[in-house]
Each structure stands twice: as C-alpha cells, then as structure tokens.
Design a protein around this motif. Sequence first.
Motif, mmCIF file in Angstrom:
data_model
loop_
_atom_site.group_PDB
_atom_site.id
_atom_site.type_symbol
_atom_site.label_atom_id
_atom_site.label_comp_id
_atom_site.label_asym_id
_atom_site.label_seq_id
_atom_site.Cartn_x
_atom_site.Cartn_y
_atom_site.Cartn_z
ATOM 1 N N UNK A 234 0.845 -1.200 0.000
ATOM 2 C CA UNK A 234 0.000 0.000 0.000
ATOM 3 C C UNK A 234 0.881 1.251 0.000
ATOM 4 N N UNK A 239 4.431 10.332 7.000
ATOM 5 C CA UNK A 239 5.371 9.640 7.861
ATOM 6 C C UNK A 239 4.641 9.054 9.085
ATOM 7 N N UNK B 219 16.949 2.966 14.879
ATOM 8 C CA UNK B 219 16.210 1.690 14.791
ATOM 9 C C UNK B 219 17.071 0.490 15.211
ATOM 10 N N UNK B 275 9.888 -1.174 3.129
ATOM 11 C CA UNK B 275 9.407 0.199 3.065
ATOM 12 C C UNK B 275 10.236 0.936 2.025
ATOM 13 N N UNK B 277 10.972 4.820 0.370
ATOM 14 C CA UNK B 277 10.759 6.272 0.369
ATOM 15 C C UNK B 277 11.455 6.815 -0.868
ATOM 16 N N UNK B 291 5.016 -0.972 2.128
ATOM 17 C CA UNK B 291 4.579 0.384 2.436
ATOM 18 C C UNK B 291 5.420 1.361 1.632
ATOM 19 N N UNK B 292 4.744 2.148 0.813
ATOM 20 C CA UNK B 292 5.465 3.110 -0.009
ATOM 21 C C UNK B 292 5.116 4.527 0.409
ATOM 22 N N UNK B 293 6.125 5.381 0.479
ATOM 23 C CA UNK B 293 5.890 6.793 0.780
ATOM 24 C C UNK B 293 6.531 7.625 -0.322
ATOM 25 N N UNK B 300 11.259 13.577 4.603
ATOM 26 C CA UNK B 300 10.647 12.406 5.255
ATOM 27 C C UNK B 300 11.552 11.777 6.318
ATOM 28 N N UNK B 303 11.654 13.589 9.662
ATOM 29 C CA UNK B 303 10.342 13.409 10.316
ATOM 30 C C UNK B 303 10.223 12.003 10.892
ATOM 31 N N UNK B 304 10.725 11.043 10.140
ATOM 32 C CA UNK B 304 10.653 9.656 10.578
ATOM 33 C C UNK B 304 11.469 9.461 11.858
ATOM 34 N N UNK B 307 9.500 10.920 14.654
ATOM 35 C CA UNK B 307 8.330 10.117 15.031
ATOM 36 C C UNK B 307 8.729 8.870 15.816
ATOM 37 N N UNK B 308 9.956 8.427 15.615
ATOM 38 C CA UNK B 308 10.402 7.233 16.338
ATOM 39 C C UNK B 308 10.837 7.586 17.757
#
Lengths: 253, 309
Positions: A234, A239, B219, B275, B277, B291-293, B300, B303-304, B307-308
């Motif tokens: 998907x 983010x 990560x 994933x 990006x 998962x595609x951004x 990105x 921001x990632x 967010x982590x």
Amino acid sequence: MKVLVPVKRVIDYNVKVRVKADGTGVDLANVKMSMNPFDEIAVEQAIRMKEAGTVEEIVAVSIGVKQAQETLRTALAMGADRAILVVASEDVNTDIEPLAVAKILKAVVDEEAPGLVICGKQAIDNDMNATGQMLSALLGWSQATFASEVAVEGDSAIVTREVDGGLQTIKVKMPAIISVDLRLNEPRYASLPNIMKAKKKPMDEKTPADYGVDVTPRLEILSTVEPATRAAGVMVGSVEELVTKLKDEAGVI
Amino acid sequence: MAVLLFAEVTNGELAWDATSKAMTAAKMMGDVTVLCAGAQASAAAAEAAKLEGATKVLCAEDASLGHRLAEPTAALIVSLAGDYSHIVAPATTDAKNVLPRVAALLDAMVITDVSGVVDADTFERPIYAGNAIQTVKSKDAVKVVSIRTSTFDAAADTGSAPVETISAADNPALSEWVEDKVQETDRPELTSAKIVVSGGRGVGSEENFELIESLADKLGAAVGASRAAVDSGYAPNDWQVGQTGKVVAPDLYVAIGISGAIQHLAGMKDSKVIVAINKDEEAPIFQVADYGLVGDLFDAVPKLKEALG
Ligand SMILES: Cc1cc2nc3c(=O)[nH]c(=O)nc-3n(C[C@H](O)[C@H](O)[C@H](O)COP(=O)(O)OP(=O)(O)OC[C@H]3O[C@@H](n4cnc5c(N)ncnc54)[C@H](O)[C@@H]3O)c2cc1C
Ligand SMILES: Nc1ncnc2c1ncn2[C@@H]1O[C@H](COP(=O)(O)O)[C@@H](O)[C@H]1O
C-alpha cells in the motif's frame, strides 16, 4: 606480457528476464544480448595495462554459441588484439558450465602461455561466480578474485579485493588469475573507427573437441521457475501513517 | 552421507550467524563435520562444537590459513575431501573465493548460492539476479555447495560435538596477505540484522548519508546501500546490497532514494517487510514495497526519526 580475457555473451543487463511457462528455462530468443558487464571491466583493465606498457597483447576468448563472435568483436573494438571463439553449442539455451569453461580455458592457456588471465567475477546469467577460481585450480596458479585495484610489480600482482568485511589486499605470484569487481574501472565504449578496424582483427574458431574437453553438464537442470511474487503493498500518505502501520500492522518496530 | 561444513572463521572468531544457517542446510544432506581453519581457530572450534547437528569439529591452526588465502585453504579442504560426499559453506566472499577452487580440484561442478535443499543431490538456486529459480541435480561424486544464508534459519547452540585437531596441508605459497581495510562498527552485521536501512543515489552525498546512518542507529539497524551509492563514494563497498553485493532478508528493509533496479532487488526482495521512500511515484521499488511513501527523503527521513522518538 600476454593477457587472456574470457568474455561471455549474456542477456543484456537491462532486459527484463522472462521465464518460460513450461519451466524449461529463460526466454532467450530475440532478446538483446551483450558482453557480461564484468567482462567489459576485465577487457578495460587489460587495455589500460597495455596502454601503460605492461602488456603487449590481449587475447579475448569466448565459449558458447556461434553468435558469441559478436561479443568478441566488441572486445576487439574496445582494444583486444585477437580473439578465439570456441563454439561449444548450437543452442542459445545451453549454458556451458564453469567447470567445462575452465577446462577449455586451461587448454587455451597451455597454448597461449599468458602472464595473466583477467576474467569477470560473475556471469550475470547463471550468477555462478566460479570460473576464474576453477581455472586457477586447474592451472595450479594463484588467484585474486573480486578485484577493485590491480597493480603489477615485477613478477607479482598487488590486488585489492572487495570482501564481506571491506577490502583485502593480497600479493599474488604471476602467472595469476584475476577476477574483477564492478569498481575496478569504467569500461570505454568502442568508437566507430575502432568498430570498423575490429572487423579485420583475427578471430580463430575452435571447438571443445580441438582441446579434448567434454562439455557434458554435471548439473542436470530439472526446472526453471519464476520466484514467488510479493503481495501488493500500500502507499501511505504521511510519515505518521507509516510509523503507525509499521508498529501496529506489521509489528516490526 | 557425510558432510564437511567449512565454517566462516574471521580473525580466529566463528561467524555464528553465517555458519549456523549453513548448518541448517548442511544437516539436510547428511551427518555434518565442521571444519574451523585459521591462524587461530581453537576458540572458533569450541564455539562450533555447540552447533546443533555437528557430529565432530575439525580444528586446523596454521599461519598459512590466517587470512583464508584461497590456495592453502583449498588445499586443506581437498586433503580432507576423501571422507565426504558433500562439502558445504555459507556463501560469503571467503567461501565464494575458495569453494570453486576446491570443486575444480575434485573435478566437480560447484553449486553456488543454494537457496533450497530438495534432497542430498538436488538443489535450488536463484539465477538471473533472482528472476528465476533453477532446480539442479548434481551428477558429481562429491557435491560442493555454497549456501545463501538469508533463506535458512540458524541452527540451535545446544550441541556438544568433540573437537579434533588436524594439521594444515602444504601451502603452495602462491599468494601473501598484505592488509585488510575493515571498518569498525557497533552496528549489527548487514547480513544478520533484523532491520536494514539502505540509501541510494538519491541521498546525494557522503555527508547526506549520515542521515541514513542516524535513522539506522535510531532503529538499531544495519546500514545498506545501492551500487550507485557505493560507486559514487557515499558508502563503503561492503554495504552494497544486491546481485553482486550482499543478500539480506531482514524483518524490515527501508529503501531510501533507491529506484529499485533488478540488481538491487536481487539482494533484498525476500525481506519480510519492505518500506520505500522515493520522490518518484513511478519508481520500481514501489512494486515490491509493502509500504510506499512518495516524498523527498530530506523531508521524510528527519520526520521519521522524530516520530520514532
Ligand atoms: C552487473 C551489474 C551488477 C549490479 N549489481 C548491483 C547490486 O549488487 N546492487 C545494486 O544496488 N545495484 C547493482 N547494479 C546497479 C543497478 O543496475 C542500478 O544502477 C542501481 O541499483 C541504482 O542505484 P540507485 O537506485 O541508488 O540509483 P538510481 O537508479 O539513480 O535511483 C535513485 C532514486 O532516488 C530517487 N531520489 C532522488 N532524489 C530523491 C530525494 N530527494 N528524495 C527521495 N528520493 C529521491 C530517485 O527518484 C530515484 O528513484 C548492478 C548493475 C550491473 C550492470
Ligand atoms: N562461456 C564463457 N565464455 C567466456 N568466458 C566465460 C564463460 N563463462 C564464464 N566466463 C568467464 O568467467 C567469469 C565468471 O563467470 P561465472 O563463473 O559463470 O559466474 C565471466 O565473467 C567470464 O569472464
């Protein structure tokens, strides 16, 4: 010094590979074929050594179908001096195994007595990564695989190798086999005048029988199938959404 | 069937991940004897004795085996080969260097990068950058096989095999080690990491690559790279993932500024979750991504990281 460069005719690396539905192999009829990219780098290395005065003559060798003469012409147009074509199959779908290729190359080496054999690290069709090491074993020569730097000093070659941990430098006694990695150099394109000149350069044609080599495969190919495909994914809008999915849906972070 | 498993020993230490995964494949072919060779190998042999499935460990310590030069190492394996139907190793650069030499000396065809063991004679291996899987049956008396570790689980560490000391074979003395250039890192190893964060040409420079590295550190991940990123000097050669680099299959693979050429996919498409990006929504990497951004990585990735937390 004479250098021998084995060059393989393979499917062009840009071509989308199609597996035949009946499981008998990959569709090679009417697809673009080229010189194995690693072998272009090997030819380039040999030419640079000739330009630097370390090498006098470059002999390109290819083993396969008759059409491999196109690949040899490319090597000649880049700057090889002479070529040997060993016609080992009539069928474009037959791949000659590295062991048989190495045996033929050994016989060629016995005749030509080069100081170095420079080959590619891997053929991008069978992905074997074996021929150089096998040839080296059959000749009882030293080997320096996955080379990203090569320097000749007297009767030795100093070779930097790309390995899992980083880089390793070794010094090998010549005559030697060197297999080249991608970062050794950027191969040149053949110019039009050189392509014309290459047509007049000598190309010998041989068969495995001339060298007394049996090319019967040791590996019986039972089937060739497409790999399992991944389920469609998907697209995420942000983010934040990505992080939520990775945490809650995939559970990987 | 008797199998000789050539263990991955680096500077006297056993590479547990690679060797234990190759053990899982080797066990499917018969009773496994593990060979540890090096200038120092006894500590590695003691470790290898714990490999579940090992019936015996052979330990060869000799200066000539110190840097796993192909000629003395192959000579050692060939000197032992008479007792075995199979010679197996993880498909590391060391084994890829040595095993074909061993096979040719035994007049056998080597079977490299095996991703499946059907039976003791029959193996699956990817060809054409993983675009096809071939099943081959070996007609050779001895099977010389390298194992693509990313497709096998690690064997347990509950074994207790006896260790036997053996001597090296004659060194043909054709090559000498000069130096190693190894990057020291606290990060997990690329081929065994649970998470891999990789950057491509889109990252743009060696300095910018720190963005990829800092995300990886957040990560607890290993760092990978595309060939274009390595060729451009953004990342060292041993980070390259792909057909001609390392093959990885982590739980999570994050591809940043990587277009998704088949040669790159060959090294990561068996990852559990992918994933991507990328600022180009048409980039082929999105076809394999879970998962595609679509977006600018310089927007990105920070921001990632945030967010982590
Ligand atoms: C024989 C051979 C072997 C090879 N082996 C390998 C191998 O082992 N591994 C490998 O990786 N490749 C390998 N290659 C090379 C491969 O064909 C591709 O050239 C390479 O993978 C491309 O790397 P890339 O995706 O980083 O670069 P590109 O294809 O140039 O892609 C860069 C991507 O970054 C995106 N981008 C740019 N800027 C941004 C931004 N600001 N934000 C977000 N996205 C951005 C672009 O949209 C683009 O999709 C091999 C090639 C050959 C011929
Ligand atoms: N049929 C062939 N003809 C000429 N050279 C070959 C052939 N097969 C392999 N080689 C050489 O050996 C290298 C490694 O191939 P492989 O062991 O098949 O991955 C190639 O890059 C070539 O230099």
